[in-house]
Design a protein around this motif. Structure first.
Motif, short mmCIF file in Angstrom:
data_model
loop_
_atom_site.label_atom_id
_atom_site.label_comp_id
_atom_site.label_asym_id
_atom_site.label_seq_id
_atom_site.Cartn_x
_atom_site.Cartn_y
_atom_site.Cartn_z
N GLU A 171 10.76 1.80 -17.41
CA GLU A 171 9.67 2.30 -18.25
C GLU A 171 8.39 1.63 -17.78
O GLU A 171 8.31 0.41 -17.70
N THR A 172 7.39 2.43 -17.42
CA THR A 172 6.14 1.88 -16.94
C THR A 172 5.35 1.28 -18.09
O THR A 172 5.67 1.49 -19.27
N VAL A 173 4.31 0.53 -17.75
CA VAL A 173 3.47 -0.09 -18.79
C VAL A 173 2.76 0.97 -19.63
O VAL A 173 2.25 0.67 -20.72
N HIS A 174 2.73 2.21 -19.14
CA HIS A 174 2.10 3.30 -19.88
C HIS A 174 3.13 4.12 -20.67
O HIS A 174 2.79 5.16 -21.23
N GLY A 175 4.38 3.65 -20.70
CA GLY A 175 5.41 4.32 -21.49
C GLY A 175 6.11 5.45 -20.78
O GLY A 175 6.90 6.17 -21.40
N GLU A 176 5.88 5.61 -19.47
CA GLU A 176 6.51 6.68 -18.69
C GLU A 176 7.92 6.26 -18.31
O GLU A 176 8.14 5.16 -17.80
N LYS B 244 8.26 16.41 -1.76
CA LYS B 244 9.62 16.77 -1.39
C LYS B 244 10.63 15.68 -1.74
O LYS B 244 11.83 15.90 -1.65
N ARG B 245 10.13 14.51 -2.11
CA ARG B 245 11.03 13.41 -2.41
C ARG B 245 11.69 13.60 -3.76
O ARG B 245 11.04 13.99 -4.74
N LYS B 246 12.99 13.30 -3.84
CA LYS B 246 13.73 13.51 -5.08
C LYS B 246 13.34 12.51 -6.16
O LYS B 246 13.28 12.86 -7.34
N LEU B 247 13.09 11.26 -5.77
CA LEU B 247 12.74 10.22 -6.73
C LEU B 247 11.27 9.85 -6.54
O LEU B 247 10.77 9.80 -5.42
N PRO B 248 10.57 9.56 -7.63
CA PRO B 248 9.12 9.38 -7.55
C PRO B 248 8.66 8.03 -7.02
O PRO B 248 7.47 7.85 -6.76
N GLY B 249 9.58 7.08 -6.88
CA GLY B 249 9.13 5.76 -6.45
C GLY B 249 10.25 4.89 -5.95
O GLY B 249 11.44 5.27 -5.97
N THR B 250 9.88 3.67 -5.49
CA THR B 250 10.82 2.71 -4.94
C THR B 250 10.60 1.36 -5.60
O THR B 250 9.47 0.86 -5.68
N TRP B 251 11.67 0.77 -6.06
CA TRP B 251 11.63 -0.57 -6.65
C TRP B 251 11.35 -1.57 -5.54
O TRP B 251 12.06 -1.63 -4.53
N GLU B 252 10.31 -2.39 -5.70
CA GLU B 252 9.91 -3.35 -4.68
C GLU B 252 10.16 -4.81 -5.11
O GLU B 252 10.70 -5.60 -4.34
N ILE B 253 9.74 -5.18 -6.32
CA ILE B 253 9.82 -6.56 -6.79
C ILE B 253 10.46 -6.58 -8.16
O ILE B 253 10.22 -5.70 -8.99
N VAL C 112 9.37 -5.28 -13.52
CA VAL C 112 9.57 -4.79 -12.16
C VAL C 112 8.26 -4.21 -11.66
O VAL C 112 7.38 -3.86 -12.45
N TRP C 113 8.14 -4.16 -10.35
CA TRP C 113 6.99 -3.52 -9.72
C TRP C 113 7.52 -2.52 -8.71
O TRP C 113 8.48 -2.81 -7.98
N PHE C 114 6.92 -1.35 -8.68
CA PHE C 114 7.43 -0.29 -7.82
C PHE C 114 6.29 0.42 -7.11
O PHE C 114 5.14 0.40 -7.57
N SER C 115 6.61 1.01 -5.97
CA SER C 115 5.65 1.84 -5.24
C SER C 115 5.92 3.29 -5.58
O SER C 115 7.07 3.73 -5.63
N ARG C 116 4.85 4.04 -5.86
CA ARG C 116 5.00 5.44 -6.23
C ARG C 116 4.76 6.31 -5.00
O ARG C 116 3.81 6.10 -4.24
N SER D 65 0.86 -1.19 0.00
CA SER D 65 0.00 0.00 0.00
C SER D 65 0.89 1.24 0.00
O SER D 65 1.71 1.42 0.92
N PRO D 66 0.75 2.07 -1.05
CA PRO D 66 -0.20 1.98 -2.16
C PRO D 66 0.11 0.78 -3.06
O PRO D 66 1.19 0.19 -2.98
N ALA D 67 -0.85 0.45 -3.90
CA ALA D 67 -0.69 -0.68 -4.82
C ALA D 67 0.52 -0.46 -5.72
O ALA D 67 0.83 0.67 -6.13
N LEU D 68 1.22 -1.55 -6.02
CA LEU D 68 2.41 -1.45 -6.86
C LEU D 68 2.03 -1.25 -8.32
O LEU D 68 0.97 -1.68 -8.78
N GLU D 69 2.92 -0.58 -9.03
CA GLU D 69 2.76 -0.38 -10.47
C GLU D 69 3.82 -1.19 -11.20
O GLU D 69 4.92 -1.42 -10.69
#
Length: 246
Positions: free
Chosen positions: A24-29, A60-69, A51-55, A4-8
């Motif tokens: 690169e996300t499944v939406h091309g981001e 204030k965070r420098k990076l938009p997400g964290t690699w989880e799986i 890969v799956w990541f939490s956004r 939580s939040p759900a992974l992307e």
């Protein structure tokens, strides 16, 4: 443990500078995210793998997400976020999943101890005394075998923790090394002698001193993960021959 939040989902472009990963996300981001793993991540990643990541919603965070799986070259799933291991084990401890450690009356995390200024992951208090539990996250798998290994890189810190546990055991204190196997499709765990022979030797010395060595497997999906089964720990390399290959 629910994510939580759900992974992307995305695809790995590269991991670099140890703590950075381009995906690169499944939406091309195209994103650069945090890689929360200090190890080599040997056999844990491949360019183009899923890969799956939490956004993060923190502006204030420098990076938009964290690699989880990550999806490994062997087709397994690995939780590469090592910070997940301790909360996952605590959840299992409180649920009574780790039967060898049931019956505690108190649980404390990150307790200072030892001769080398260490901190233990868990101190479990029982009526008859305490158990000191060190947790390691295992993600290293190989082709053609269901045996995982630890560590995936030389770890002086890991060897120090084993020495500390051995000191406790020699003094009559219950000391436990617990491997949390955050990798799917695994039936057993062994020390990675070929990567860090000093760690493997320290593990054997710890066992000789009376340290208990436990391993528990984790069921892992992009939605949740949970500790669900004990696994054997193989200290004798010849024991690998009796396990089924993939």
């Amino acid at each position: 443990m629910l994510f939580s939040p759900a992974l992307e989902e995305g695809r790995l472009i590269r991991r670099y500078k140890r703590f950075l990963a381009d995906i690169e996300t499944v939406h091309g981001e195209l994103l650069t995210i945090h890689c929360p793993n200090t190890g080599s991540m040997l056999n844990c990643m491949a360019e183009g793998a899923r890969v799956w990541f939490s956004r993060s919603s923190d502006p204030k965070r420098k990076l938009p997400g964290t690699w989880e799986i990550g999806e490994t070259p062997q087709g397994r799933l690995a939780c590469i976020n090592t910070a997940r291991a301790n909360p996952l084990i605590e959840e299992a401890l409180r649920a009574g999943v780790i039967s060898e450690l049931n019956g505690f009356t108190g649980l404390k995390r990150e307790v200072a101890y030892g001769q080398e200024n260490s901190r233990i992951d868990f101190r479990l208090d029982y009526d008859e005394g305490s158990a000191w539990v060190e947790v390691k996250s295992v993600t290293l798998g190989f082709d053609g075998t269901t045996v995982a290994a630890f560590p995936d890189a030389v770890t002086q810190r890991g060897a120090r923790h084993l020495r500390e546990l051995a000191h406790l055991a020699r003094d009559g204190v219950r000391a436990v090394q617990l491997y949390c196997v955050n990798l799917s499709g695994i039936d057993a765990v062994r020390p990675a002698q070929e990567i860090d022979p000093l760690y493997a030797a320290a593990l054997r010395d710890a066992v000789a001193a009376g340290v208990e060595v436990l391993a528990y497997g984790v069921t892992l999906t992009p939605e949740q993960m949970w500790v669900d089964r004990p696994l054997p720990v193989l200290l004798d390399p010849d024991a690998l021959l009796v396990l089924p290959a993939l």
